[in-house]
Design a protein around this motif. Structure first.
Motif, mmCIF file in Angstrom:
data_model
loop_
_atom_site.group_PDB
_atom_site.id
_atom_site.type_symbol
_atom_site.label_atom_id
_atom_site.label_comp_id
_atom_site.label_asym_id
_atom_site.label_seq_id
_atom_site.Cartn_x
_atom_site.Cartn_y
_atom_site.Cartn_z
ATOM 1 N N SER A 17 70.786 70.735 29.118
ATOM 2 C CA SER A 17 70.605 69.762 30.195
ATOM 3 C C SER A 17 69.326 70.032 30.984
ATOM 4 C CB SER A 17 71.814 69.786 31.132
ATOM 5 O OG SER A 17 71.655 68.846 32.167
ATOM 6 N N ILE A 18 69.093 71.306 31.322
ATOM 7 C CA ILE A 18 67.877 71.659 32.061
ATOM 8 C C ILE A 18 66.647 71.419 31.194
ATOM 9 C CG2 ILE A 18 66.603 73.558 33.141
ATOM 10 C CD1 ILE A 18 69.323 74.777 33.898
ATOM 11 N N HIS A 19 66.737 71.813 29.914
ATOM 12 C CA HIS A 19 65.626 71.613 28.977
ATOM 13 C C HIS A 19 65.267 70.131 28.876
ATOM 14 C CE1 HIS A 19 63.590 71.140 25.110
ATOM 15 N NE2 HIS A 19 63.322 72.427 25.136
ATOM 16 N N GLN A 20 66.286 69.261 28.768
ATOM 17 C CA GLN A 20 66.031 67.833 28.623
ATOM 18 C C GLN A 20 65.425 67.250 29.889
ATOM 19 O OE1 GLN A 20 66.767 66.260 25.448
ATOM 20 N NE2 GLN A 20 65.116 65.141 26.468
ATOM 21 N N ARG A 21 65.884 67.724 31.034
ATOM 22 C CA ARG A 21 65.321 67.240 32.313
ATOM 23 C C ARG A 21 63.832 67.572 32.399
ATOM 24 N NH1 ARG A 21 67.637 66.609 37.551
ATOM 25 N NH2 ARG A 21 66.082 65.521 38.813
ATOM 26 N N ALA A 23 61.843 68.101 29.691
ATOM 27 C CA ALA A 23 61.170 67.323 28.651
ATOM 28 C C ALA A 23 60.969 65.873 29.069
ATOM 29 C CB ALA A 23 61.971 67.386 27.348
ATOM 30 N N ASP A 24 61.937 65.313 29.820
ATOM 31 C CA ASP A 24 61.849 63.920 30.257
ATOM 32 C C ASP A 24 60.883 63.730 31.415
ATOM 33 O OD1 ASP A 24 63.646 63.037 28.389
ATOM 34 O OD2 ASP A 24 65.372 63.101 29.724
ATOM 35 N N ALA A 179 49.175 59.035 32.436
ATOM 36 C CA ALA A 179 50.178 59.340 31.406
ATOM 37 C C ALA A 179 50.382 60.841 31.313
ATOM 38 C CB ALA A 179 49.756 58.780 30.045
ATOM 39 N N GLU A 180 51.581 61.227 30.897
ATOM 40 C CA GLU A 180 51.909 62.633 30.680
ATOM 41 C C GLU A 180 52.656 62.729 29.361
ATOM 42 O OE1 GLU A 180 54.561 63.313 33.840
ATOM 43 O OE2 GLU A 180 53.093 62.977 35.438
ATOM 44 N N GLN A 181 52.451 63.818 28.643
ATOM 45 C CA GLN A 181 53.249 63.990 27.437
ATOM 46 C C GLN A 181 53.476 65.469 27.134
ATOM 47 O OE1 GLN A 181 51.388 61.896 24.206
ATOM 48 N NE2 GLN A 181 49.987 63.533 23.712
ATOM 49 N N MET A 206 58.630 66.117 18.278
ATOM 50 C CA MET A 206 59.028 65.184 19.330
ATOM 51 C C MET A 206 57.957 65.132 20.411
ATOM 52 S SD MET A 206 62.404 65.018 21.805
ATOM 53 C CE MET A 206 61.886 66.319 22.934
ATOM 54 N N VAL A 207 57.483 63.933 20.690
ATOM 55 C CA VAL A 207 56.535 63.700 21.776
ATOM 56 C C VAL A 207 57.295 62.999 22.898
ATOM 57 C CG1 VAL A 207 54.391 62.584 22.503
ATOM 58 C CG2 VAL A 207 54.602 63.505 20.174
ATOM 59 N N SER A 208 57.427 63.664 24.045
ATOM 60 C CA SER A 208 58.042 63.058 25.228
ATOM 61 C C SER A 208 56.900 62.540 26.101
ATOM 62 C CB SER A 208 58.872 64.085 26.003
ATOM 63 O OG SER A 208 59.903 64.603 25.197
ATOM 64 N N ARG A 209 56.901 61.242 26.335
ATOM 65 C CA ARG A 209 55.753 60.617 27.016
ATOM 66 C C ARG A 209 56.219 59.778 28.193
ATOM 67 N NH1 ARG A 209 52.375 57.387 22.949
ATOM 68 N NH2 ARG A 209 51.619 59.493 22.442
#
Length: 246
Positions: A17-21, A23-24, A179-181, A206-209
């Protein structure tokens, strides 16, 4: 939360959950994370569970733990100081190949806490979601999972995505100003593996943009690419001090 619920929640759940927050884009580099006590209350788990999740995130270089101060999102080194945000259709066309799209889902939904945080919106705000597979000469090379701010592209759901990409619509309605990625390696879930026609648990890039137009977040996207079929190319310019949008 009762004691039984606390004992059953795994540290992997908290860690993911922390990792995804991060990454997003919900927690930016340099941002202080909630304290261990606050995370315990948030997740309803034991303090040892939170402690182990943070310890592993620190070992992976995603956060920094400062004595007496707390945990912070690590300042990650960018791949390049030139950031290009392009329409995948144009990239494929420039290679002289044919681009086609397989539409998996185009919906309106309520933003979860993580999505709302990344998009700087209230939780539960209506957002558009596009899930597409992009193919090059008939071979899947990207699964796009994108959330879009309806205020910046109100007619998005009326588009024919077999003919136009979400990126093209956004370029026309919400020109990029920022933009950020984040780029990272992940393992394909069974669903992603099926969509991209690769074995389950294959390596994906995976590119989170997150894209911004005039101070408002236009979209956040997770772009998944089969590791064996895709290359990420960055160009470095010693004369440029700022990121460049294209």
């Amino acid at each position: 939360m009762n004691a039984r619920r606390k004992s059953n929640l795994s540290y992997e759940t908290v860690k993911t959950s922390i990792h995804q927050r991060i990454a997003d884009g919900g927690w930016q580099p340099g941002v202080r994370l909630p304290s261990e006590r606050e995370l315990v209350l948030q997740f309803g788990c034991a303090r040892m569970t939170v402690h182990r999740a943070l310890r592993e995130l620190e070992a992976e270089g995603l956060i920094e733990r400062r004595q007496g101060s707390g945990s912070y999102v690590a300042e990650l080194h960018p791949i390049s100081n030139l950031l290009q945000v392009r329409d995948i259709h144009d990239e494929i066309a420039e290679r002289g190949h044919a681009h086609t799209t397989r539409v998996c889902g185009i919906t309106r939904e309520r933003a979860s806490a993580d999505v709302a945080g990344a998009m700087r919106l209230r939780k539960g705000t209506a957002v558009f979601r596009c899930q597409l597979v992009h193919l090059e000469n008939g071979v899947p090379i990207q699964f796009e999972d994108r959330h879009v701010n309806p205020a910046l592209a109100p007619d998005l759901l009326r588009q024919d995505f077999s003919c136009v990409t979400p990126s093209r619509v956004l370029f026309e309605h919400a020109p990029l100003t920022e933009a950020e990625q984040v780029v990272e390696a992940v393992l394909a879930t069974p669903e992603q593996a099926k969509l991209l026609d690769v074995p389950a648990a294959s390596a994906l890039l995976m590119v989170s943009r997150r894209t911004v137009s005039q101070g408002k977040v236009a979209s956040i996207a997770r772009l998944y690419h089969p590791g064996a079929r895709y290359r990420l190319i960055g160009r470095f310019s010693v004369s440029s001090q700022e990121g460049k949008l294209a």
